[in-house]
Design a protein around this motif. Structure first.
Motif, PDB file in Angstrom:
ATOM      1  N   MET A 136      -7.727 -12.887  15.249  1.00  0.00           N
ATOM      2  CA  MET A 136      -6.666 -12.356  14.382  1.00  0.00           C
ATOM      3  C   MET A 136      -7.242 -11.839  13.066  1.00  0.00           C
ATOM      4  O   MET A 136      -8.106 -12.470  12.458  1.00  0.00           O
ATOM      5  CB  MET A 136      -5.614 -13.438  14.097  1.00  0.00           C
ATOM      6  N   ILE A 137      -6.738 -10.696  12.622  1.00  0.00           N
ATOM      7  CA  ILE A 137      -7.145 -10.094  11.356  1.00  0.00           C
ATOM      8  C   ILE A 137      -6.126 -10.501  10.303  1.00  0.00           C
ATOM      9  O   ILE A 137      -4.900 -10.391  10.533  1.00  0.00           O
ATOM     10  CB  ILE A 137      -7.191  -8.556  11.475  1.00  0.00           C
ATOM     11  N   ASP A 138      -6.613 -10.964   9.168  1.00  0.00           N
ATOM     12  CA  ASP A 138      -5.717 -11.404   8.087  1.00  0.00           C
ATOM     13  C   ASP A 138      -4.831 -10.218   7.652  1.00  0.00           C
ATOM     14  O   ASP A 138      -5.352  -9.175   7.233  1.00  0.00           O
ATOM     15  CB  ASP A 138      -6.576 -11.891   6.913  1.00  0.00           C
ATOM     16  N   PRO A 139      -3.509 -10.348   7.728  1.00  0.00           N
ATOM     17  CA  PRO A 139      -2.621  -9.239   7.337  1.00  0.00           C
ATOM     18  C   PRO A 139      -2.832  -8.775   5.885  1.00  0.00           C
ATOM     19  O   PRO A 139      -2.585  -7.618   5.577  1.00  0.00           O
ATOM     20  CB  PRO A 139      -1.210  -9.811   7.512  1.00  0.00           C
ATOM     21  N   HIS A 140      -3.298  -9.679   5.007  1.00  0.00           N
ATOM     22  CA  HIS A 140      -3.572  -9.259   3.626  1.00  0.00           C
ATOM     23  C   HIS A 140      -4.704  -8.227   3.594  1.00  0.00           C
ATOM     24  O   HIS A 140      -4.668  -7.296   2.796  1.00  0.00           O
ATOM     25  CB  HIS A 140      -3.937 -10.464   2.742  1.00  0.00           C
ATOM     26  N   LEU A 141      -5.695  -8.409   4.481  1.00  0.00           N
ATOM     27  CA  LEU A 141      -6.789  -7.425   4.560  1.00  0.00           C
ATOM     28  C   LEU A 141      -6.251  -6.082   5.049  1.00  0.00           C
ATOM     29  O   LEU A 141      -6.661  -5.022   4.569  1.00  0.00           O
ATOM     30  CB  LEU A 141      -7.885  -7.918   5.515  1.00  0.00           C
ATOM     31  N   ILE A 142      -5.322  -6.158   6.005  1.00  0.00           N
ATOM     32  CA  ILE A 142      -4.735  -4.923   6.551  1.00  0.00           C
ATOM     33  C   ILE A 142      -3.968  -4.183   5.458  1.00  0.00           C
ATOM     34  O   ILE A 142      -4.151  -2.979   5.247  1.00  0.00           O
ATOM     35  CB  ILE A 142      -3.809  -5.254   7.752  1.00  0.00           C
ATOM     36  N   CYS A 143      -3.131  -4.915   4.721  1.00  0.00           N
ATOM     37  CA  CYS A 143      -2.334  -4.288   3.647  1.00  0.00           C
ATOM     38  C   CYS A 143      -3.258  -3.706   2.577  1.00  0.00           C
ATOM     39  O   CYS A 143      -3.038  -2.579   2.110  1.00  0.00           O
ATOM     40  CB  CYS A 143      -1.391  -5.306   3.005  1.00  0.00           C
ATOM     41  N   ALA A 144      -4.297  -4.465   2.204  1.00  0.00           N
ATOM     42  CA  ALA A 144      -5.202  -3.991   1.140  1.00  0.00           C
ATOM     43  C   ALA A 144      -5.948  -2.740   1.595  1.00  0.00           C
ATOM     44  O   ALA A 144      -6.102  -1.784   0.826  1.00  0.00           O
ATOM     45  CB  ALA A 144      -6.184  -5.094   0.757  1.00  0.00           C
ATOM     46  N   ALA A 145      -6.402  -2.719   2.854  1.00  0.00           N
ATOM     47  CA  ALA A 145      -7.140  -1.555   3.368  1.00  0.00           C
ATOM     48  C   ALA A 145      -6.236  -0.322   3.393  1.00  0.00           C
ATOM     49  O   ALA A 145      -6.670   0.788   3.067  1.00  0.00           O
ATOM     50  CB  ALA A 145      -7.668  -1.853   4.769  1.00  0.00           C
ATOM     51  N   LEU A 146      -4.983  -0.514   3.766  1.00  0.00           N
ATOM     52  CA  LEU A 146      -4.055   0.628   3.805  1.00  0.00           C
ATOM     53  C   LEU A 146      -3.680   1.061   2.388  1.00  0.00           C
ATOM     54  O   LEU A 146      -3.587   2.251   2.088  1.00  0.00           O
ATOM     55  CB  LEU A 146      -2.797   0.269   4.627  1.00  0.00           C
ATOM     56  N   PHE A 147      -3.492   0.069   1.502  1.00  0.00           N
ATOM     57  CA  PHE A 147      -3.129   0.365   0.106  1.00  0.00           C
ATOM     58  C   PHE A 147      -4.202   1.242  -0.535  1.00  0.00           C
ATOM     59  O   PHE A 147      -3.898   2.249  -1.181  1.00  0.00           O
ATOM     60  CB  PHE A 147      -2.966  -0.943  -0.666  1.00  0.00           C
ATOM     61  N   GLU A 148      -5.483   0.873  -0.317  1.00  0.00           N
ATOM     62  CA  GLU A 148      -6.545   1.640  -1.004  1.00  0.00           C
ATOM     63  C   GLU A 148      -6.701   3.039  -0.422  1.00  0.00           C
ATOM     64  O   GLU A 148      -7.303   3.901  -1.045  1.00  0.00           O
ATOM     65  CB  GLU A 148      -7.866   0.859  -1.049  1.00  0.00           C
ATOM     66  N   ARG A 149      -6.106   3.271   0.756  1.00  0.00           N
ATOM     67  CA  ARG A 149      -6.111   4.633   1.317  1.00  0.00           C
ATOM     68  C   ARG A 149      -4.812   5.381   0.972  1.00  0.00           C
ATOM     69  O   ARG A 149      -4.535   6.448   1.513  1.00  0.00           O
ATOM     70  CB  ARG A 149      -6.311   4.561   2.837  1.00  0.00           C
ATOM     71  N   GLY A 150      -3.996   4.781   0.105  1.00  0.00           N
ATOM     72  CA  GLY A 150      -2.789   5.466  -0.375  1.00  0.00           C
ATOM     73  C   GLY A 150      -1.523   5.129   0.385  1.00  0.00           C
ATOM     74  O   GLY A 150      -0.454   5.672   0.090  1.00  0.00           O
ATOM     75  N   TYR A 151      -1.624   4.234   1.383  1.00  0.00           N
ATOM     76  CA  TYR A 151      -0.429   3.842   2.152  1.00  0.00           C
ATOM     77  C   TYR A 151       0.129   2.570   1.524  1.00  0.00           C
ATOM     78  O   TYR A 151      -0.338   1.458   1.803  1.00  0.00           O
ATOM     79  CB  TYR A 151      -0.781   3.630   3.630  1.00  0.00           C
ATOM     80  N   LYS A 152       1.128   2.735   0.654  1.00  0.00           N
ATOM     81  CA  LYS A 152       1.605   1.614  -0.158  1.00  0.00           C
ATOM     82  C   LYS A 152       2.904   1.016   0.369  1.00  0.00           C
ATOM     83  O   LYS A 152       3.136  -0.183   0.250  1.00  0.00           O
ATOM     84  CB  LYS A 152       1.778   2.089  -1.598  1.00  0.00           C
TER      85      LYS A 152
END
Ligand SMILES: NC(=O)c1ccc[n+]([C@@H]2O[C@H](COP(=O)([O-])OP(=O)(O)OC[C@H]3O[C@@H](n4cnc5c(N)ncnc54)[C@H](OP(=O)(O)O)[C@@H]3O)[C@@H](O)[C@H]2O)c1
Length: 236
Positions: free
Chosen positions: A139-155
């Motif tokens: 399982m991938i930590d959902p916080h990592l998923i949100c942070a990775a998307l956030f830094e690519r502009g998907y907020k």
């Protein structure tokens, strides 16, 4: 859709529309029966909710930067993840596929919308951006998923399902809001909606502030405000 139902749908979108642009806003949605099933035992989920709930889902898609689903939903439903029932732009399409088992499906249709895969493998698909993140016990930590998307502009993110994906985000206090669309239907068996890992006494269970909206066709939207549960220290 009746005027009253359209008004209710618009009201339920206000928190998403009003969310500040400098923070992530992560909204989960699940359409489920009265007995808490999001699909029957054959994995079929289309038709649990009525047309007004489907319009609501498309309105959510139209107002987020990216829609996120688990590999199980791609395999079961082959969804397009586009906006078709209302006017609006398509969000980026993101699939969480840790083992790299997804190779095809409508979500890959090349309509100019970004498509991304979150994976722990070296799997790649032509034209799809790969975000490689570590997994613990698969399982991938959902916080990592949100942070990775956030830094690519998907907020603003819509976590559209299925059950395991939403439950994992909820378990990790990653959802700002959860829209549960109850349909007047008893399925009796099949895929359970939210299942959390914790075994807390009732007085410590999550008690979101809830507003309800009547969408028509007997469907009732429970808009759960989880903002006080979100662990913002772990992602923006
Ligand atoms: N009623 C509704 O609103 C609704 C919405 C969407 C889907 N559905 C239904 O839900 C069913 C599918 O749900 P589901 O729970 O079986 O599957 P799912 O949540 O769509 O996908 C689960 C899979 O996605 C991957 N995944 C998701 N989050 C992950 C994370 N944080 N880290 C690592 N991997 C992650 C894993 O893939 P691996 O298995 O490869 O490890 C996991 O097993 C279908 O029957 C579909 O029709 C209903």
């Amino acid at each position: 859709m009746t005027f009253a139902a359209a008004f209710e749908t618009k009201s339920a979108l206000i928190p998403l529309l009003a969310a500040p642009d400098d923070r992530s806003f992560v909204i989960g949605q699940l359409g489920q029966s009265l007995d808490g099933r999001i699909a029957n035992s054959r994995g079929e989920s289309l038709g649990i909710n009525g047309p007004a709930a489907l319009t609501h889902l498309h309105a959510l898609r139209a107002h987020v930067d990216a829609v996120v689903v688990g590999a199980g939903t791609i395999a079961a439903d082959n969804p397009r993840l586009t906006v078709r029932h209302i006017e609006g732009r398509h969000p980026a399409r993101v699939v969480i596929d840790p083992k790299g088992r997804i190779n095809d499906g409508h979500w890959l249709d090349d309509d100019g919308t970004p498509r991304l895969i979150i994976t722990s493998s070296d799997h790649s698909i032509a034209g799809v951006q790969r975000i490689k993140l570590p997994a613990v016990d698969g399982m991938i930590d959902p916080h990592l998923i949100c942070a990775a998307l956030f830094e690519r502009g998907y907020k603003k993110l819509l976590i559209e399902g299925g059950a395991r994906t939403i439950s994992h985000f909820l378990d990790h206090h990653c959802l700002t809001r959860l829209h549960i669309l109850f349909a007047p239907l008893i399925i009796g068996n099949g895929i359970q909606g939210v299942t959390l890992s914790n075994q807390l006494p009732l007085n410590l269970a999550m008690r979101p502030k809830v507003t309800t909206y009547h969408l028509g066709d007997g469907d009732i939207l429970f808009d759960c405000d989880l903002s006080h549960e979100v662990r913002h220290d772990q992602h923006k």
